[in-house]
Enzyme design. Structure first.
Site, PDB file in Angstrom:
ATOM      1  N   SER A   1      -2.160  -8.725   0.114  1.00 53.46           N
ATOM      2  CA  SER A   1      -3.387  -9.892   0.762  1.00 53.46           C
ATOM      3  C   SER A   1      -4.923  -9.856  -0.032  1.00 53.46           C
ATOM      4  CB  SER A   1      -3.177 -10.047   2.266  1.00 53.46           C
ATOM      5  OG  SER A   1      -3.793  -9.224   2.633  1.00 53.46           O
ATOM      6  N   LYS A   2      -5.508 -10.725   0.020  1.00 59.28           N
ATOM      7  CA  LYS A   2      -6.095 -10.934  -0.157  1.00 59.28           C
ATOM      8  C   LYS A   2      -7.394  -9.780   0.702  1.00 59.28           C
ATOM      9  CE  LYS A   2     -10.480 -13.876   0.296  1.00 59.28           C
ATOM     10  NZ  LYS A   2     -11.641 -12.859   0.640  1.00 59.28           N
ATOM     11  N   ARG A   3      -6.925  -9.327   1.994  1.00 58.87           N
ATOM     12  CA  ARG A   3      -7.672  -8.709   3.033  1.00 58.87           C
ATOM     13  C   ARG A   3      -7.716  -7.594   2.132  1.00 58.87           C
ATOM     14  NH1 ARG A   3      -4.846  -8.242   8.144  1.00 58.87           N
ATOM     15  NH2 ARG A   3      -5.294 -10.227   7.884  1.00 58.87           N
TER      16      ARG A   3
ATOM     17  N   GLY B   1      -7.557  -6.562  -0.752  1.00 59.38           N
ATOM     18  CA  GLY B   1      -9.083  -6.681  -1.727  1.00 59.38           C
ATOM     19  C   GLY B   1     -10.074  -6.536  -1.182  1.00 59.38           C
ATOM     20  N   ASP B   2     -10.087  -7.327  -0.028  1.00 62.14           N
ATOM     21  CA  ASP B   2     -11.628  -7.009   0.410  1.00 62.14           C
ATOM     22  C   ASP B   2     -11.886  -5.571   0.440  1.00 62.14           C
ATOM     23  OD1 ASP B   2     -11.988  -9.894  -0.086  1.00 62.14           O
ATOM     24  OD2 ASP B   2     -11.401 -10.317   2.125  1.00 62.14           O
TER      25      ASP B   2
END
Ligand code: GLU
Length: 502
Positions: free
Chosen positions: A264-266, A268-269
């Site tokens: 998920s994008k999270r 990556g963050d």
């Protein structure tokens, strides 16, 4: 395969394209090109509530950046067009009507509140509400299967909201085939009667997707695993229309670096890597980073995406897009999820960095460092040639090479302690003499003169080379000292050694 292969990438423009979407596009492209077929881009924008301005442009720019070019799509070779479903809106109603006429679909008038109440009632009894054979004709739900024809007509004419639902069959076993997953058996009694069309005049994804795949003569549907649960309905729709269904291949999920759960994008963050191909600014102003802006080469992105779910069956890891086209095979796509490895993406980028021309890299380097604006790009290219082996991104260049462009303004403390001893000043004064005496200022001559002097006088290399490096670089790192001297020239070399002595 007798028919011409035609595949499509059919994203919904609901936000930036995740790299999982780029991988789906890539696998479609590779399959099409491998078989001399067509790759179609179709924008599935029937859900106006989720539509995001700019998302379509983002999709097209992302594919272009990766070099995944489509043969047909919005504003391109529109022989089966239009390729935006919102522009095909008027086309779908007749197909919904056709299904009603053949008894494969029906009108339903249940309000959102009624359906909610059903759901809650079921939940209280520990059950799940599914709108299907089990309850659609029991009288609690309001649809054309229980109303008379006249009642149904009256409701529609009175402008009541309705949906058209697919009438999924009862007590049948469906035998489905997926190229990657093999044979799948589904009991139709577990299916719900999905909505195909709404009274606002819009089809849902399911109807529009099947109608368009048919009209656009799609032969193979290659898409993410999340669509596998829709396969049964899609196959039933093809059968209901009497159309030949395409072949299906559902690609494996892309998993978090830990291997547990979907990437998920999270993730990556949290771990510091992008999940989008290009930087994306959301309508609310939040910016998400992109592979392009992070300094990745498109070749590296394509290469690492190809290995998320596919492998060539050999040790080879480096594949250009052309080589992928030649070697790609859906038979070598796994059904198990593919773990995303951010270190591996860097490894690929480092590899492709070495393949780039120094002059091209120099231009990119120059573009991001104001300090280089007045420096000859050919000189920068020579520097790049000396340091790129230690770089993963063009962004790394400055730290590895600033001393080729500017004299050190400070000396690293630890390095100074190590390099500067009693007598260093005298040694450095002698080095200045040697440098000045080197008329033909080449790497070789410098090396011969300075190393020769060290050996003749039995001084010990460290005593000379460490302070010399410190003078030139400001630290004890960097490429070969003689390369640096040659590159910055005699005057600058002498001046930096003088600075150190001072
Ligand atoms: N519009 C769907 C999506 O956003 C397409 C799924 C499919 O390929 O059938 O992924």
């Amino acid at each position: 395969m007798s028919k011409k292969v035609r595949v499509r990438f059919a994203p919904s423009p609901t936000g930036p394209l995740h790299i999982g979407g780029v991988r789906t596009a890539l696998f479609n492209y590779l399959f099409a090109k491998k078989h001399g077929g067509d790759f179609v881009l179709r924008i599935e924008d029937t859900d106006q509530n989720r539509y995001v301005e700019g998302a379509e442009d983002y999709i097209v720019e992302s594919l272009n950046w990766c070099g995944i070019s489509f043969d047909e799509g919005p504003n391109k070779n529109e022989k089966f067009g239009p390729y935006r479903q919102s522009e095909r809106k008027d086309l779908y109603k007749q197909y919904a009507d056709e299904l009603i006429a053949s008894g494969n679909a029906y009108y339903a008038f249940d309000t959102a509140e009624q359906l909610d109440a059903e759901r809650k009632g079921h939940e209280e009894k520990g059950k799940t509400f599914i709108y299907n054979w089990h309850n659609r004709e029991r009288g609690r739900l309001v649809n054309s299967l229980v109303l008379t024809e006249a009642e149904t007509k009256a409701k529609i004419e009175a402008g009541e909201d309705f949906v058209i639902r697919f009438k999924s069959p009862q007590d049948e076993t469906l035998h489905l085939t997926d190229i990657i997953r093999g044979n799948i058996k589904i009991d139709t009694n577990v299916l719900d009667d999905k909505v195909l069309f709404k009274s606002d005049g819009m089809p849902t994804y399911h109807l529009a997707n099947i109608v368009d795949d048919h009209l656009m003569e799609i032969t193979h549907v290659i898409r993410g695993e999340e669509w596998l649960p829709s396969l049964a309905l899609h196959k039933l729709l093809y059968d209901a229309f009497g159309w030949e269904a395409p072949e299906f291949a559902h690609l494996p999920l892309i998993l978090k670096p830990t291997g547990k759960g979907k990437l998920s994008k999270r993730d990556g963050d949290k771990m510091g890597f992008p999940v989008f191909p290009l930087e994306y600014t959301a309508p609310d102003g939040t910016v998400s980073r992109g592979y392009k802006e992070d300094g990745y080469f498109p070749e590296a992105v394509v290469n690492f995406l190809a290995f998320l779910g596919w492998n060539p069956g050999t040790e080879q890891e480096i594949f250009s897009l052309e080589q992928l086209v030649a070697d790609f095979d859906l038979a070598r796509v796994n059904k198990a999820g593919a773990r995303f490895d951010p270190d591996k993406t860097k490894w690929f980028n480092h590899h492709y960095m070495q393949q780039q021309l120094d002059l091209e890299l120099a231009e990119q380097f120059k573009a991001i460092r104001p300090e280089l604006s007045d420096i000859d790009v050919n000189y920068i290219a020579l520097v790049v040639g000396l340091i790129k082996e230690r770089a993963t991104f063009v962004n790394d260049f400055w730290d590895l090479s600033h001393f080729f462009f500017t004299a050190p303004t400070a000396y690293d403390e630890k390095a100074s302690k190590k390099a500067l001893k009693e007598g260093t000043a005298d040694v450095m004064t002698k080095v200045i003499e040697l440098v000045n005496a080197t008329d033909d200022f080449t790497v070789e001559n410098l090396q011969t003169n300075i190393k020769g002097w060290i050996t003749d006088n039995e001084i010990g290399f460290g005593k000379v080379m460490m302070p010399l490096r410190l003078a030139l670089v400001g630290a004890l790192q960097g490429p070969d000292v003689f390369d640096i001297m040659y590159m910055i020239g005699k005057t600058e070399t002498v001046s930096r050694i003088e600075n150190l002595i001072a």
